[in-house]
Design a protein around this motif. Sequence first.
Motif, mmCIF file in Angstrom:
data_model
loop_
_atom_site.group_PDB
_atom_site.id
_atom_site.type_symbol
_atom_site.label_atom_id
_atom_site.label_comp_id
_atom_site.label_asym_id
_atom_site.label_seq_id
_atom_site.Cartn_x
_atom_site.Cartn_y
_atom_site.Cartn_z
ATOM 1 N N GLN A 80 0.843 -1.183 0.000
ATOM 2 C CA GLN A 80 0.000 0.000 0.000
ATOM 3 C C GLN A 80 0.882 1.239 0.000
ATOM 4 N N VAL A 81 0.656 2.080 -0.977
ATOM 5 C CA VAL A 81 1.427 3.324 -1.069
ATOM 6 C C VAL A 81 1.022 4.243 0.072
ATOM 7 N N GLN A 82 1.986 4.918 0.622
ATOM 8 C CA GLN A 82 1.703 5.900 1.671
ATOM 9 C C GLN A 82 2.243 7.265 1.281
ATOM 10 N N LEU A 83 1.503 8.279 1.680
ATOM 11 C CA LEU A 83 1.925 9.671 1.533
ATOM 12 C C LEU A 83 2.031 10.265 2.928
ATOM 13 N N VAL A 84 3.137 10.920 3.200
ATOM 14 C CA VAL A 84 3.359 11.497 4.523
ATOM 15 C C VAL A 84 3.668 12.982 4.366
ATOM 16 N N GLU A 85 2.774 13.813 4.913
ATOM 17 C CA GLU A 85 2.982 15.254 4.876
ATOM 18 C C GLU A 85 3.782 15.705 6.084
ATOM 19 N N SER A 86 4.498 16.798 5.910
ATOM 20 C CA SER A 86 5.201 17.438 7.012
ATOM 21 C C SER A 86 5.354 18.916 6.690
ATOM 22 N N GLY A 87 5.789 19.654 7.699
ATOM 23 C CA GLY A 87 6.021 21.083 7.499
ATOM 24 C C GLY A 87 4.962 21.979 8.088
ATOM 25 N N GLY A 88 3.911 21.383 8.631
ATOM 26 C CA GLY A 88 2.875 22.193 9.252
ATOM 27 C C GLY A 88 3.330 22.747 10.590
ATOM 28 N N GLY A 89 2.438 23.470 11.213
ATOM 29 C CA GLY A 89 2.750 24.069 12.504
ATOM 30 C C GLY A 89 2.124 25.433 12.612
ATOM 31 N N SER A 90 2.662 26.223 13.519
ATOM 32 C CA SER A 90 2.137 27.571 13.739
ATOM 33 C C SER A 90 2.928 28.591 12.956
ATOM 34 N N ALA A 91 2.220 29.587 12.475
ATOM 35 C CA ALA A 91 2.858 30.676 11.742
ATOM 36 C C ALA A 91 2.096 31.959 12.033
ATOM 37 N N GLN A 92 2.763 33.058 11.821
ATOM 38 C CA GLN A 92 2.091 34.343 11.939
ATOM 39 C C GLN A 92 1.684 34.821 10.559
ATOM 40 N N ALA A 93 0.634 35.598 10.526
ATOM 41 C CA ALA A 93 0.164 36.151 9.257
ATOM 42 C C ALA A 93 1.308 36.873 8.555
ATOM 43 N N GLU A 132 3.811 35.317 7.102
ATOM 44 C CA GLU A 132 4.967 34.425 6.995
ATOM 45 C C GLU A 132 4.761 33.403 5.868
ATOM 46 N N SER A 133 5.818 32.666 5.607
ATOM 47 C CA SER A 133 5.785 31.620 4.590
ATOM 48 C C SER A 133 6.028 30.271 5.249
ATOM 49 N N ARG A 134 5.577 29.251 4.598
ATOM 50 C CA ARG A 134 5.811 27.898 5.086
ATOM 51 C C ARG A 134 5.769 26.957 3.886
ATOM 52 N N ARG A 135 6.620 25.944 3.925
ATOM 53 C CA ARG A 135 6.638 24.955 2.856
ATOM 54 C C ARG A 135 6.245 23.603 3.411
ATOM 55 N N LEU A 136 5.228 23.021 2.820
ATOM 56 C CA LEU A 136 4.804 21.673 3.177
ATOM 57 C C LEU A 136 5.450 20.676 2.228
ATOM 58 N N SER A 137 5.753 19.504 2.762
ATOM 59 C CA SER A 137 6.309 18.423 1.955
ATOM 60 C C SER A 137 5.394 17.211 2.040
ATOM 61 N N CYS A 138 5.403 16.432 0.986
ATOM 62 C CA CYS A 138 4.634 15.192 0.929
ATOM 63 C C CYS A 138 5.533 14.126 0.313
ATOM 64 N N VAL A 139 5.943 13.189 1.135
ATOM 65 C CA VAL A 139 6.850 12.148 0.675
ATOM 66 C C VAL A 139 6.053 10.867 0.415
ATOM 67 N N ALA A 140 6.251 10.297 -0.770
ATOM 68 C CA ALA A 140 5.583 9.045 -1.139
ATOM 69 C C ALA A 140 6.493 7.857 -0.847
ATOM 70 N N SER A 141 5.882 6.725 -0.527
ATOM 71 C CA SER A 141 6.648 5.523 -0.190
ATOM 72 C C SER A 141 7.142 4.786 -1.426
ATOM 73 N N GLU A 142 6.735 5.261 -2.612
ATOM 74 C CA GLU A 142 7.259 4.704 -3.844
ATOM 75 C C GLU A 142 7.364 5.804 -4.885
ATOM 76 N N SER A 143 7.896 5.466 -6.000
ATOM 77 C CA SER A 143 8.163 6.454 -7.039
ATOM 78 C C SER A 143 6.895 7.181 -7.481
#
Length: 115
Positions: A1-14, A16-27
């Motif tokens: 089963q393919v999995q997608l895992v997001e990261s990069g969230g959290g708290s920010a102030q109006a 600001e910038s933030r980059r989210l990532s999504c890593v897949a368990s396969e190509s």
Amino acid sequence: QVQLVESGGGSAQAGESRRLSCVASESISGVPAMAWYRQVPGEARKFLASAIRGGSTNTMDFVKGRFFASRDDDKNTAYLQMNNLEVEDTAVYYCNAQFRGSTVWGQGTQVTVSL
């Protein structure tokens, strides 16, 4: 089963910038589009943007100019660059992709924006 895992969230102030990532368990090289959605309580999940195989992107008007989807197939990773964040961007952010005809969602990452 393919999995997608997001990261990069959290708290920010109006503003600001933030980059989210999504890593897949396969190509992801064969995945037509790596998409990003967000959801706030009581509302349906909403499409934001996608990074299309070959380099193009598709972005909804309400975040266009602030949110940018991209992908790095060598790293099996999709990104969502979010600039000039607003309080209204507070939500759980999900990535999504089609693998061999099946829709796969990540578990989501919370982004909370405050003044």
